[in-house]
Scaffold this motif. Structure first.
Motif, mmCIF file in Angstrom:
data_model
loop_
_atom_site.group_PDB
_atom_site.id
_atom_site.type_symbol
_atom_site.label_atom_id
_atom_site.label_comp_id
_atom_site.label_asym_id
_atom_site.label_seq_id
_atom_site.Cartn_x
_atom_site.Cartn_y
_atom_site.Cartn_z
ATOM 1 N N VAL A 47 0.823 -1.200 0.000
ATOM 2 C CA VAL A 47 0.000 0.000 0.000
ATOM 3 C C VAL A 47 0.864 1.260 0.000
ATOM 4 N N ALA A 48 1.764 1.343 0.975
ATOM 5 C CA ALA A 48 2.579 2.550 1.096
ATOM 6 C C ALA A 48 3.765 2.262 2.001
ATOM 7 N N SER A 49 4.819 3.059 1.855
ATOM 8 C CA SER A 49 5.969 2.934 2.741
ATOM 9 C C SER A 49 6.621 4.292 2.934
ATOM 10 N N ILE A 50 7.426 4.365 3.977
ATOM 11 C CA ILE A 50 8.116 5.613 4.296
ATOM 12 C C ILE A 50 9.466 5.271 4.898
ATOM 13 N N THR A 51 10.492 5.979 4.472
ATOM 14 C CA THR A 51 11.807 5.727 5.036
ATOM 15 C C THR A 51 11.910 6.396 6.408
ATOM 16 N N THR A 52 12.604 5.720 7.299
ATOM 17 C CA THR A 52 12.653 6.165 8.689
ATOM 18 C C THR A 52 13.410 7.480 8.830
ATOM 19 N N ARG A 53 14.542 7.587 8.178
ATOM 20 C CA ARG A 53 15.395 8.751 8.394
ATOM 21 C C ARG A 53 14.914 9.974 7.622
ATOM 22 N N SER A 62 -3.171 2.442 -6.193
ATOM 23 C CA SER A 62 -4.498 2.494 -5.584
ATOM 24 C C SER A 62 -4.558 3.464 -4.411
ATOM 25 N N ALA A 63 -3.408 3.770 -3.842
ATOM 26 C CA ALA A 63 -3.370 4.656 -2.670
ATOM 27 C C ALA A 63 -3.119 6.112 -3.035
ATOM 28 N N LYS A 64 -2.514 6.337 -4.153
ATOM 29 C CA LYS A 64 -2.157 7.700 -4.542
ATOM 30 C C LYS A 64 -3.395 8.589 -4.620
ATOM 31 N N GLY A 65 -3.266 9.740 -4.003
ATOM 32 C CA GLY A 65 -4.357 10.707 -4.036
ATOM 33 C C GLY A 65 -5.398 10.513 -2.960
ATOM 34 N N LEU A 80 -1.156 5.793 8.627
ATOM 35 C CA LEU A 80 -1.715 5.727 7.286
ATOM 36 C C LEU A 80 -3.084 6.397 7.332
ATOM 37 N N GLN A 81 -3.142 7.593 6.799
ATOM 38 C CA GLN A 81 -4.400 8.313 6.722
ATOM 39 C C GLN A 81 -5.094 7.906 5.435
ATOM 40 N N MET A 82 -6.278 7.367 5.574
ATOM 41 C CA MET A 82 -7.012 6.868 4.418
ATOM 42 C C MET A 82 -8.292 7.675 4.245
ATOM 43 N N ASN A 83 -8.393 8.351 3.144
ATOM 44 C CA ASN A 83 -9.568 9.161 2.827
ATOM 45 C C ASN A 83 -10.269 8.593 1.600
#
Length: 118
Positions: A47-53, A62-65, A80-83
């Motif tokens: 779905v999504a990921s984020i680097t720690t540093r 499917s998650a974009k936007g 993860l904010q899902m709108n």
């Protein structure tokens, strides 16, 4: 490392939810945290990921936007904010932690159920 996911629930189509993933233990080697989901009868998908540093984010098509991933380093938590949720977003959502840039997720949370009604 332990990951505790929370925030799932039942929401109507078009609604919003915010998932949280709290990390504990030896997280100093964390490179990236991600969210995955698995719907009944389907394979688990990214779905999504984020680097720690640096906080660099990566989103599935499917998650974009609609979804936003963020982190609070001080409390070792990823959100993860899902709108604009859709029934097809219904799944068990898992958070995971990777120790390197190859996105090899070594640790997984227990999952939180998200159900979107039409």
């Amino acid at each position: 490392v332990q990951l505790q996911a929370s925030g799932g629930g039942l929401v109507q189509s078009g609604g919003s939810l915010r998932l949280s993933c709290a990390a504990s233990g030896r997280t100093s080697s964390s490179y990236m945290m991600g969210w995955f989901r698995q719907a009944p009868g389907k394979e688990r998908e990214f779905v999504a990921s984020i680097t720690t540093r640096d906080g660099n984010t990566y989103m599935s098509d499917s998650a974009k936007g609609r979804f936003t991933i963020s982190r609070d380093v001080a409390v070792k938590t990823v959100y993860l904010q899902m709108n604009s949720l859709k029934p097809e977003d219904t799944a068990v959502y898992y958070c995971a932690l990777a120790l390197n840039s190859r996105a090899q997720y070594a640790y997984w949370g227990q999952g939180t159920q998200v159900t979107v009604s039409s």
